[in-house]
Design a protein around this motif. Structure first.
Motif, PDB file in Angstrom:
ATOM      1  N   GLN A  49       0.832  -1.199   0.000  1.00  0.00           N
ATOM      2  CA  GLN A  49       0.000   0.000   0.000  1.00  0.00           C
ATOM      3  C   GLN A  49       0.874   1.259   0.000  1.00  0.00           C
ATOM      4  N   ARG A  50       1.935   1.211  -0.821  1.00  0.00           N
ATOM      5  CA  ARG A  50       2.898   2.312  -0.879  1.00  0.00           C
ATOM      6  C   ARG A  50       2.994   2.838  -2.306  1.00  0.00           C
ATOM      7  N   ARG A  51       2.983   4.151  -2.440  1.00  0.00           N
ATOM      8  CA  ARG A  51       3.091   4.781  -3.748  1.00  0.00           C
ATOM      9  C   ARG A  51       4.548   5.149  -4.041  1.00  0.00           C
ATOM     10  N   ILE A  52       4.924   4.982  -5.300  1.00  0.00           N
ATOM     11  CA  ILE A  52       6.277   5.330  -5.752  1.00  0.00           C
ATOM     12  C   ILE A  52       6.170   6.541  -6.667  1.00  0.00           C
ATOM     13  N   SER A  53       6.920   7.577  -6.390  1.00  0.00           N
ATOM     14  CA  SER A  53       6.885   8.807  -7.178  1.00  0.00           C
ATOM     15  C   SER A  53       7.858   8.729  -8.350  1.00  0.00           C
ATOM     16  N   TYR A  54       7.796   9.751  -9.201  1.00  0.00           N
ATOM     17  CA  TYR A  54       8.722   9.808 -10.328  1.00  0.00           C
ATOM     18  C   TYR A  54      10.164   9.908  -9.844  1.00  0.00           C
ATOM     19  N   VAL A  55      10.401  10.689  -8.786  1.00  0.00           N
ATOM     20  CA  VAL A  55      11.762  10.859  -8.270  1.00  0.00           C
ATOM     21  C   VAL A  55      12.324   9.514  -7.806  1.00  0.00           C
ATOM     22  N   GLN A  56      11.509   8.722  -7.142  1.00  0.00           N
ATOM     23  CA  GLN A  56      11.965   7.411  -6.691  1.00  0.00           C
ATOM     24  C   GLN A  56      12.226   6.480  -7.876  1.00  0.00           C
ATOM     25  N   SER A  57      11.383   6.536  -8.912  1.00  0.00           N
ATOM     26  CA  SER A  57      11.611   5.720 -10.104  1.00  0.00           C
ATOM     27  C   SER A  57      12.885   6.139 -10.825  1.00  0.00           C
ATOM     28  N   SER A  58      13.144   7.440 -10.860  1.00  0.00           N
ATOM     29  CA  SER A  58      14.371   7.923 -11.497  1.00  0.00           C
ATOM     30  C   SER A  58      15.606   7.445 -10.735  1.00  0.00           C
ATOM     31  N   ALA A  59      15.532   7.462  -9.406  1.00  0.00           N
ATOM     32  CA  ALA A  59      16.655   6.965  -8.609  1.00  0.00           C
ATOM     33  C   ALA A  59      16.837   5.464  -8.816  1.00  0.00           C
ATOM     34  N   ALA A  60      15.720   4.747  -8.955  1.00  0.00           N
ATOM     35  CA  ALA A  60      15.815   3.309  -9.205  1.00  0.00           C
ATOM     36  C   ALA A  60      16.452   3.036 -10.557  1.00  0.00           C
ATOM     37  N   LEU A  61      16.172   3.871 -11.558  1.00  0.00           N
ATOM     38  CA  LEU A  61      16.788   3.701 -12.877  1.00  0.00           C
ATOM     39  C   LEU A  61      18.305   3.800 -12.790  1.00  0.00           C
ATOM     40  N   THR A  62      18.788   4.728 -11.980  1.00  0.00           N
ATOM     41  CA  THR A  62      20.236   4.864 -11.796  1.00  0.00           C
ATOM     42  C   THR A  62      20.830   3.593 -11.204  1.00  0.00           C
ATOM     43  N   GLU A  63      20.125   2.983 -10.257  1.00  0.00           N
ATOM     44  CA  GLU A  63      20.616   1.742  -9.657  1.00  0.00           C
ATOM     45  C   GLU A  63      20.541   0.577 -10.640  1.00  0.00           C
ATOM     46  N   TRP A  64      19.537   0.559 -11.486  1.00  0.00           N
ATOM     47  CA  TRP A  64      19.427  -0.518 -12.481  1.00  0.00           C
ATOM     48  C   TRP A  64      20.638  -0.521 -13.405  1.00  0.00           C
ATOM     49  N   LYS A  65      21.091   0.662 -13.768  1.00  0.00           N
ATOM     50  CA  LYS A  65      22.230   0.761 -14.691  1.00  0.00           C
ATOM     51  C   LYS A  65      23.518   0.215 -14.074  1.00  0.00           C
ATOM     52  N   LYS A  66      23.577   0.186 -12.749  1.00  0.00           N
ATOM     53  CA  LYS A  66      24.787  -0.278 -12.072  1.00  0.00           C
ATOM     54  C   LYS A  66      24.832  -1.800 -11.944  1.00  0.00           C
ATOM     55  N   THR A  67      23.714  -2.452 -12.197  1.00  0.00           N
ATOM     56  CA  THR A  67      23.685  -3.915 -12.093  1.00  0.00           C
ATOM     57  C   THR A  67      24.236  -4.546 -13.364  1.00  0.00           C
ATOM     58  N   GLU A  68      24.740  -5.734 -13.228  1.00  0.00           N
ATOM     59  CA  GLU A  68      25.308  -6.430 -14.379  1.00  0.00           C
ATOM     60  C   GLU A  68      24.223  -6.837 -15.371  1.00  0.00           C
ATOM     61  N   GLU A  69      23.050  -7.145 -14.874  1.00  0.00           N
ATOM     62  CA  GLU A  69      21.961  -7.592 -15.735  1.00  0.00           C
ATOM     63  C   GLU A  69      21.430  -6.490 -16.635  1.00  0.00           C
ATOM     64  N   LEU A  70      21.389  -5.247 -16.112  1.00  0.00           N
ATOM     65  CA  LEU A  70      20.815  -4.130 -16.866  1.00  0.00           C
ATOM     66  C   LEU A  70      21.860  -3.068 -17.209  1.00  0.00           C
ATOM     67  N   ALA A  71      23.105  -3.455 -17.259  1.00  0.00           N
ATOM     68  CA  ALA A  71      24.165  -2.494 -17.569  1.00  0.00           C
ATOM     69  C   ALA A  71      24.026  -1.929 -18.984  1.00  0.00           C
ATOM     70  N   PHE A  72      23.352  -2.671 -19.877  1.00  0.00           N
ATOM     71  CA  PHE A  72      23.213  -2.204 -21.260  1.00  0.00           C
ATOM     72  C   PHE A  72      22.348  -0.945 -21.368  1.00  0.00           C
ATOM     73  N   LEU A  73      21.613  -0.593 -20.305  1.00  0.00           N
ATOM     74  CA  LEU A  73      20.824   0.635 -20.343  1.00  0.00           C
ATOM     75  C   LEU A  73      21.708   1.875 -20.454  1.00  0.00           C
ATOM     76  N   SER A  74      22.953   1.751 -20.044  1.00  0.00           N
ATOM     77  CA  SER A  74      23.882   2.883 -20.132  1.00  0.00           C
ATOM     78  C   SER A  74      24.403   3.092 -21.553  1.00  0.00           C
ATOM     79  N   GLU A  75      24.165   2.142 -22.440  1.00  0.00           N
ATOM     80  CA  GLU A  75      24.680   2.245 -23.803  1.00  0.00           C
ATOM     81  C   GLU A  75      23.830   3.151 -24.690  1.00  0.00           C
ATOM     82  N   VAL A  76      22.601   3.431 -24.275  1.00  0.00           N
ATOM     83  CA  VAL A  76      21.734   4.316 -25.062  1.00  0.00           C
ATOM     84  C   VAL A  76      21.599   5.641 -24.339  1.00  0.00           C
ATOM     85  N   SER A  77      21.023   6.615 -25.011  1.00  0.00           N
ATOM     86  CA  SER A  77      20.841   7.929 -24.409  1.00  0.00           C
ATOM     87  C   SER A  77      19.928   7.833 -23.194  1.00  0.00           C
TER      88      SER A  77
END
Length: 402
Positions: A49-77
């Motif tokens: 029962q918790r809402r996630i804001s855009y700011v939290q999603s943006s911070a999560a995107l930064t963490e996704w790029k640091k993982t080995e599984e989703l590192a390819f997200l850094s290859e595009v703009s």
């Protein structure tokens, strides 16, 4: 009078092999980020029962790029990825405001392949557009010029099902209001005649889908014979998509010309509030209604009237425009669709569509002048009786007597 509006100019372009590969990767990453952020929001709400804001999603995107599984997200703009999160935030805002349904996941096969670049994600210099992560500008076919001195603020690149590439440039444009006129017109939408005007003119329905129905059926039969997953099936699918694209392009071109003409010639345009979503549930008329594209025509009239200083009046969907006698104001009891001409008890002979268009115009002018409603004899909310089952009686609300 001149007003400044944001206007999108869409062009076709032909990418190189390197640009095609880069844009395809970007489309995939945009879809992945959107779906992953939507999944996290859904799990957080239904699980905690918790809402996630855009700011939290943006911070999560930064963490996704640091993982080995989703590192390819850094290859595009990074710009289109951030825009995908903003679009998701907008979708949730519309959902909570009850303007739309809950956001859905994007499909690789069915969803529109697109990526949006803001000012930091592209370079515009001397009429040449270069996107981030690309060394060469796009090979754009400039079918019409941009406004003089205009620079795009947002660029959207897309690829349709037929494999065509498009770029849409959002610019500030100065639009001069059309000269004022006293003319007003009422529109009655139909199938045989796409639009009937209150002047008596009937604009024939081009029926673009019906004209290419044989070609489309042949392409679909060939597609059904191909093995799933094969290269030949992909080629057959592309041929089907090209037929659909041809139909859509011709329909859109016709509606643009029609709507522009109506807005330029009339100061006031009156239309009906049709619920196309419910009307297409009639399986007998669903294909013809979809081919007519009444909703697209209304959308074009809405923004063009706003641009050129015209007034668009929308009459309530329950207004009995076809069954109302324009001479004496009596509402006919029943009027099946196959009855195209009818005679009122007062002796007046009416063409169904022309009479409806005149009644729509009269109702719209009454609303524009007095602010009155146009819902005669609607008693379903109090008596439980359907408004379509009315007794023949004069319509007194919103219709001036002649």
């Amino acid at each position: 009078m001149t007003r400044q509006v944001k206007r999108a100019f869409k062009y076709r372009f032909y990418p190189t092999d390197e640009q095609t590969a880069e844009l395809s990767r970007t489309f995939g990453c945009v879809r992945l980020v959107y779906n992953k952020a939507l999944e996290e929001r859904t799990q957080a709400w239904y699980g905690e029962q918790r809402r996630i804001s855009y700011v939290q999603s943006s911070a999560a995107l930064t963490e996704w790029k640091k993982t080995e599984e989703l590192a390819f997200l850094s290859e595009v703009s990074s710009v289109p990825l951030q825009q995908a999160l903003r679009h998701l935030q907008t979708a949730f805002g519309s959902f909570f405001a009850k303007r739309s349904k809950y956001p859905r996941f994007k499909s690789r096969k069915k969803s529109r392949a697109s990526a949006e670049f803001t000012r930091s994600g592209f370079k515009w210099r001397e009429g040449r557009l270069t996107l981030a992560k690309m060394a060469e500008p796009l090979d754009i076919r400039w079918s019409r010029p941009l406004p003089e001195g205009a620079e795009p603020t947002t660029v959207t690149v897309s690829r349709d099902a037929a494999g065509r590439w498009f770029v849409s440039l959002l610019c500030e444009d100065d639009i001069t209001a059309a000269p004022a006129t006293d003319a007003a017109v009422g529109l009655d939408a139909g199938i045989t005649s796409l639009v009937t005007l209150s002047t008596g003119e009937k604009i024939a329905n081009p029926k673009h889908g019906r004209r290419d129905r044989v070609r489309l059926a042949k392409a679909q039969r060939e597609l059904s014979r191909k093995a799933k997953g094969s290269a030949n099936r992909e080629k057959a699918r592309r041929r089907v998509a090209k037929v659909h694209a041809r139909i859509a392009d011709r329909r859109r071109d016709f509606l643009h010309k029609l709507s522009t003409r109506l807005v330029r010639e009339n100061q006031t345009v009156v239309i009906e509030d049709l619920t196309v979503r419910n009307m297409v549930r009639n399986h007998t008329l669903a294909r013809a209604i979809s081919d007519a594209a009444w909703r697209d025509l209304r959308m074009m009239l809405e923004y063009k009237c706003a641009w050129y200083g015209r007034e668009l009046v929308v009459v309530d969907r329950w207004f009995p425009s076809s069954k109302l006698c324009g001479a004496c104001g009596t509402v006919c009891g029943t009027l099946p669709l196959n009855v195209r001409e009818w005679t009122c008890g007062c002796g007046a002979v009416h063409d169904r569509d022309v009479n409806a268009a005149k009644n729509i115009l009269a109702a719209g002018l009454a609303v524009s002048a007095c602010g009155d409603g146009v819902r005669p004899q609607r008693e379903s909310s109090r008596t439980g009786q359907s408004s379509m089952k009315q007794k023949a009686s004069p319509a007194r609300v919103g219709i001036p007597r002649r």
